[in-house]
Design a protein around this motif. Structure first.
Motif, mmCIF file in Angstrom:
data_model
loop_
_atom_site.group_PDB
_atom_site.id
_atom_site.type_symbol
_atom_site.label_atom_id
_atom_site.label_comp_id
_atom_site.label_asym_id
_atom_site.label_seq_id
_atom_site.Cartn_x
_atom_site.Cartn_y
_atom_site.Cartn_z
ATOM 1 N N LEU A 22 42.207 -24.269 39.353
ATOM 2 C CA LEU A 22 43.287 -23.766 38.268
ATOM 3 C C LEU A 22 43.701 -22.337 38.265
ATOM 4 O O LEU A 22 44.646 -21.978 37.871
ATOM 5 C CB LEU A 22 42.213 -23.942 36.836
ATOM 6 N N GLU A 23 42.449 -21.398 38.710
ATOM 7 C CA GLU A 23 42.910 -19.970 38.882
ATOM 8 C C GLU A 23 44.109 -19.754 39.714
ATOM 9 O O GLU A 23 44.975 -19.009 39.526
ATOM 10 C CB GLU A 23 41.754 -19.336 39.571
ATOM 11 N N TYR A 24 44.122 -20.462 40.937
ATOM 12 C CA TYR A 24 45.460 -20.386 41.527
ATOM 13 C C TYR A 24 46.674 -20.977 41.264
ATOM 14 O O TYR A 24 47.754 -20.304 41.543
ATOM 15 C CB TYR A 24 44.978 -20.893 43.121
ATOM 16 N N CYS A 25 46.549 -21.710 40.349
ATOM 17 C CA CYS A 25 47.752 -22.223 39.721
ATOM 18 C C CYS A 25 48.280 -21.392 38.810
ATOM 19 O O CYS A 25 49.498 -21.125 38.380
ATOM 20 C CB CYS A 25 47.454 -23.424 38.845
ATOM 21 N N VAL A 26 47.293 -20.477 38.080
ATOM 22 C CA VAL A 26 47.851 -19.356 37.077
ATOM 23 C C VAL A 26 48.214 -18.469 37.997
ATOM 24 O O VAL A 26 49.479 -17.871 37.557
ATOM 25 C CB VAL A 26 46.649 -18.747 36.340
ATOM 26 N N MET A 27 47.800 -18.117 39.148
ATOM 27 C CA MET A 27 48.632 -17.099 40.066
ATOM 28 C C MET A 27 49.826 -17.432 40.436
ATOM 29 O O MET A 27 50.809 -16.791 40.418
ATOM 30 C CB MET A 27 47.572 -16.754 41.161
ATOM 31 N N ALA A 28 49.924 -18.839 40.778
ATOM 32 C CA ALA A 28 51.153 -19.185 41.348
ATOM 33 C C ALA A 28 52.354 -19.223 40.104
ATOM 34 O O ALA A 28 53.475 -18.936 40.490
ATOM 35 C CB ALA A 28 51.078 -20.729 41.923
ATOM 36 N N LEU A 29 51.925 -19.465 38.886
ATOM 37 C CA LEU A 29 52.852 -19.199 37.730
ATOM 38 C C LEU A 29 53.267 -17.881 37.639
ATOM 39 O O LEU A 29 54.446 -17.433 36.947
ATOM 40 C CB LEU A 29 52.237 -19.829 36.504
ATOM 41 N N LEU A 30 52.457 -16.853 38.044
ATOM 42 C CA LEU A 30 52.668 -15.592 37.910
ATOM 43 C C LEU A 30 53.388 -15.009 39.187
ATOM 44 O O LEU A 30 53.761 -13.631 38.903
ATOM 45 C CB LEU A 30 51.378 -14.669 37.724
ATOM 46 N N LEU A 31 53.503 -15.787 40.334
ATOM 47 C CA LEU A 31 54.070 -15.108 41.382
ATOM 48 C C LEU A 31 55.581 -14.469 41.110
ATOM 49 O O LEU A 31 55.850 -13.405 41.720
ATOM 50 C CB LEU A 31 54.192 -16.267 42.639
ATOM 51 N N LYS A 32 56.369 -15.268 40.450
ATOM 52 C CA LYS A 32 57.716 -14.930 40.312
ATOM 53 C C LYS A 32 57.895 -13.885 39.096
ATOM 54 O O LYS A 32 58.700 -12.936 39.321
ATOM 55 C CB LYS A 32 58.532 -16.127 40.008
ATOM 56 N N GLU A 71 46.832 -8.368 36.146
ATOM 57 C CA GLU A 71 46.928 -7.140 35.086
ATOM 58 C C GLU A 71 47.567 -7.367 34.099
ATOM 59 O O GLU A 71 48.462 -8.583 34.062
ATOM 60 C CB GLU A 71 47.701 -5.833 36.191
ATOM 61 N N THR A 72 47.144 -6.991 32.877
ATOM 62 C CA THR A 72 47.752 -7.224 31.688
ATOM 63 C C THR A 72 48.457 -6.047 31.168
ATOM 64 O O THR A 72 48.091 -4.826 31.040
ATOM 65 C CB THR A 72 47.075 -7.974 30.815
ATOM 66 N N THR A 73 49.535 -6.271 30.135
ATOM 67 C CA THR A 73 49.865 -5.088 29.121
ATOM 68 C C THR A 73 50.441 -5.839 27.989
ATOM 69 O O THR A 73 50.892 -6.821 27.904
ATOM 70 C CB THR A 73 51.116 -4.563 29.845
ATOM 71 N N TYR A 85 50.932 -9.512 28.377
ATOM 72 C CA TYR A 85 51.741 -10.142 29.441
ATOM 73 C C TYR A 85 50.773 -9.981 30.601
ATOM 74 O O TYR A 85 50.153 -9.325 30.798
ATOM 75 C CB TYR A 85 52.968 -9.387 29.549
ATOM 76 N N TYR A 86 50.769 -11.256 31.376
ATOM 77 C CA TYR A 86 50.262 -11.015 32.689
ATOM 78 C C TYR A 86 50.990 -10.944 33.850
ATOM 79 O O TYR A 86 51.993 -11.529 33.720
ATOM 80 C CB TYR A 86 49.011 -12.561 32.625
ATOM 81 N N ARG A 87 50.466 -10.287 34.892
ATOM 82 C CA ARG A 87 51.228 -9.784 36.138
ATOM 83 C C ARG A 87 50.206 -10.125 37.248
ATOM 84 O O ARG A 87 49.018 -9.556 37.024
ATOM 85 C CB ARG A 87 51.802 -8.552 35.939
#
Lengths: 121, 213
Positions: A22-32, A71-73, A85-87
């Protein structure tokens, strides 16, 4: 140990698989692009079998913030409360690329074994 | 109405998360509070069914708590005989033997049911309230409940007596005549300001009367 019904067994198998990826799915969603938490969680929860409920994603997001893979802001929003926001961080990007390689090797190996087993049976 | 529903839900979640480290608990509660606020901003005001729907999607508090609890290696512990004993010994153990309270404190400290914060409160509040009664009970006398000034003047009398006399009938006993309120005149041997009001034995009105007879 309690004997599980096939349905419970398969859902716990899904749970175990999910926990790892799941963690990697989140990262994938944030890739772009960067996403805010609510948007991210709604998308993950909308995918079949990805999560049990929206709330269960938050412990993982908190962990990812601590790990430094994201990272978040905080930003003001015009329609509601401020949004977080997650980056994807540089570390997160590296981890995701590593996982992609591992995952395709793993997936291919499992597929081969399952297919061969099915042919013999 | 919708605020009450949400607060009720968050309270339930907080309860479920209570055995997580406090920082983690706060963080998770804040995240989920934000999420709910965001979801609420999307729906029209006053739609109770919609609020319920949002909370259903967020999920059962017990299910949300499951994974972090597992990750922190926390097992849900049910209260048992240890906890019952603790609750008896902590407030009452001090009255009979200090050891009773001490055993209660040890049981409390080693219990897995309570959080560290609850343990500290348990250790501070209980003796703070009940232990001052303890030396008095050992002395075999009751505390006189009255206003502080009255008690202070009585204390002075009692302390003089304790300091000045060995046993009833001792000639040193009568240094001066007690006035109508039973207060002795100042002791010339005693330096001014030495009247200490502290954890000295306190006599009740009755026992003082008996002394004076």
């Amino acid at each position: 140990m309690r004997r599980m019904t096939p349905a419970a067994e398969s859902s716990s198998l899904t749970a175990q698989l999910r926990r790892g990826v799941l963690e990697y799915c989140v990262m994938a969603l944030l890739l772009k692009e960067e996403r805010y938490a609510f948007d991210l969680v709604r998308e993950l929860a909308g995918m079949d079998g990805m999560v049990i409920s929206e709330g269960t994603i938050y412990p993982m997001l908190a962990r990812m913030r601590r790990d430094g893979s994201v990272e978040t802001t905080w930003r003001e929003s015009s329609s509601g409360p401020p949004r977080r926001y997650y980056r994807l961080s540089a570390d997160g990007r590296k981890a995701l690329l590593g996982f992609k390689k591992e995952w395709s090797m793993f997936r291919d190996a499992v597929d081969r074994m399952i297919d061969e087993g099915a042919r013999d049976a | 109405m919708r605020k009450a529903t949400v607060e009720h839900y968050l309270h339930g979640l907080e309860e479920e998360l209570r055995d997580l480290p406090p920082a983690r608990r706060r963080e998770l509660l804040e995240d989920i509070r934000e999420h709910i606020a965001e979801a609420l901003a999307e729906i029209p005001e006053g739609e109770e069914a919609e609020v319920r729907n949002i909370l259903d999607r967020v999920g059962e508090p017990a299910v949300i708590a499951e994974e972090p609890r597992e990750r922190f290696g926390i097992k849900r512990v049910k209260p048992g005989i240890r906890e019952i004993l603790t609750l008896i010994l902590l407030p009452l153990g001090g009255f009979f033997w200090v050891i009773g309270w001490a055993v209660g404190a040890i049981l409390l400290a080693t219990s897995q049911v309570w959080t560290s914060r609850e343990k500290v409160i348990g250790l501070l509040v209980v003796p703070g309230r009940l232990l001052p009664a303890f030396p008095l009970r050992v002395d075999g006398r009751q505390v006189v409940h009255g206003d502080h000034l009255e008690r202070a003047s009585r204390l002075r009398v009692v302390q003089r007596r304790h300091a000045g006399l060995a046993r009833p009938g001792d000639p040193r006993r009568v240094r001066g005549r007690p006035d109508r309120d039973g207060v002795l005149p100042p002791d010339p041997d005693e330096p001014a300001g030495s009247d200490r009001i502290g954890p000295r034995p306190v006599a009740s009105r009755r026992s003082r009367r008996e002394d004076a007879d």
